[in-house]
Write an enzyme that holds these catalytic residues in place. Structure first.
Site, PDB file in Angstrom:
ATOM      1  N   VAL A  66      67.171  91.919  76.353  1.00  0.00           N
ATOM      2  CA  VAL A  66      66.664  93.295  76.475  1.00  0.00           C
ATOM      3  C   VAL A  66      66.026  93.583  77.830  1.00  0.00           C
ATOM      4  O   VAL A  66      65.741  94.740  78.144  1.00  0.00           O
ATOM      5  CB  VAL A  66      65.665  93.654  75.337  1.00  0.00           C
ATOM      6  CG1 VAL A  66      66.359  93.700  73.991  1.00  0.00           C
ATOM      7  CG2 VAL A  66      64.461  92.716  75.329  1.00  0.00           C
ATOM      8  N   TYR A 156      49.569  89.511  74.273  1.00  0.00           N
ATOM      9  CA  TYR A 156      50.289  90.102  73.135  1.00  0.00           C
ATOM     10  C   TYR A 156      49.577  91.352  72.601  1.00  0.00           C
ATOM     11  O   TYR A 156      50.208  92.412  72.458  1.00  0.00           O
ATOM     12  CB  TYR A 156      50.469  89.027  72.046  1.00  0.00           C
ATOM     13  CG  TYR A 156      51.168  89.486  70.804  1.00  0.00           C
ATOM     14  CD1 TYR A 156      52.568  89.610  70.751  1.00  0.00           C
ATOM     15  CD2 TYR A 156      50.439  89.799  69.657  1.00  0.00           C
ATOM     16  CE1 TYR A 156      53.205  90.032  69.592  1.00  0.00           C
ATOM     17  CE2 TYR A 156      51.073  90.213  68.499  1.00  0.00           C
ATOM     18  CZ  TYR A 156      52.446  90.335  68.472  1.00  0.00           C
ATOM     19  OH  TYR A 156      53.066  90.756  67.314  1.00  0.00           O
TER      20      TYR A 156
END
Ligand code: NAD
Length: 271
Positions: A66, A156
């Site tokens: 991606v 994250y």
């Protein structure tokens, strides 16, 4: 017709090769969508596509990184050529690269590139086709980690918080094109990382998760998939720019957890 009827729709699901992704892919297929899994994990991606197709659904796999814009353009072009259009984009792929305070600049950029920037790049590539669809919907995966601090984790959660905001920005600017954009925030979900860390022990995983999920357990991938299918469907036609908790009540619980704290004030001091 089911509540989240996706008959005749085409969806791309990034990260669909993994355990959680598989649950999402299966639910979308069960609701009638043709699904293209885009993932770097070729072995699992092909297996998930094969399993999900066994019930008669059209589920295919494409090896796509991606972070590669040319690969995203090819993914979109081939999906449209094979299916006649594109209606749904589910941005689920992610990496857990995170060394908290000690994370290097290179790792920050790698993680944010996969987890945040690639969502934008896929929506950019898909935009003309989503605009042409009468049922266009984007679902971005964020997390409970977007709004709480977790020990040793900086990268994250920051990325997931960015996705919650990105979803609002996308929803605002793509609304005139008839494209709805929402995010889903899972709590602890039975996924590859849980399977690995617990040695495949679901009972232990549920026991660890119980104190901070009102449901007393982790979620199932298909339960998260049900929320994605709803958001992707016309049943959610009034929903855009929203973040949907699929977290077993994690985000509803405060620091007192689900135990009465006020009675502690009346307890005798042991000293
Ligand atoms: N596991 C949980 O409990 C949980 C909780 C909240 C949110 N989430 C979110 O759900 C999603 C799935 O999480 P998971 O735990 O199943 O993760 P995972 O690591 O098991 O799966 C991520 C998938 O993304 C793919 N991927 C990674 N980099 C890629 C790239 N460059 N190009 C294409 N594919 C790539 C991987 O191959 C893998 O199949 C993530 O967005 C995660 O943030 C998970």
């Amino acid at each position: 017709m089911t509540t989240a009827d996706l008959t005749g729709r085409t969806a791309i699901v990034t990260g669909g090769a993994t355990l959680l992704g598989r649950g999402v892919v299966q639910v979308l297929a069960d609701h009638g969508a043709s699904v293209v899994i885009a993932d770097i994990d070729e072995e699992n991606g092909r297996r998930v596509a094969q399993e999900a197709s066994s019930s008669g659904a059209t589920v295919t796999f494409r090896r796509v990184d991606v972070t590669d814009d040319a690969a995203l353009a090819t993914l979109v072009a081939e999906t449209v050529a094979e299916n006649g259009g594109l209606d749904i984009v589910v941005n689920l792929a992610a990496v857990y690269i995170d060394d908290g305070f000690a994370t290097t600049r290179a790792d920050w950029l790698t993680a944010l590139n996969v987890n945040v920037v690639s969502m934008v790049a896929l929506v950019q590539a898909a935009h003309p086709h989503l605009k042409a669809s009468r049922h266009a919907s984007v679902v971005n995966f964020t997390s409970i980690s977007s709004s709480v601090a977790q020990t040793g984790r900086w990268v994250y959660p920051a990325g997931k918080a960015a996705i919650a905001q990105l979803t609002r920005s996308m929803a605002m600017d793509l609304a005139p094109d008839g494209i709805r954009v929402n995010s889903v925030s899972p709590g602890w979900t039975w996924s590859a990382i849980m399977d690995d860390l617990s040695g495949g022990d679901r009972v232990k995983t549920d026991r660890v998760a119980a104190p901070f999920h009102l449901t007393g357990r982790v979620g199932d991938p298909s339960e998260v998939g049900n929320v994605v299918a709803f958001l992707a469907s016309d049943a959610a036609s009034v929903v855009t720019g929203a973040d949907w908790a699929a977290d077993g009540g994690y985000s509803a619980m405060g620091p007192e957890q689900a135990t009465p704290a006020i009675p502690l004030l009346a307890e005798q001091d042991p000293s």
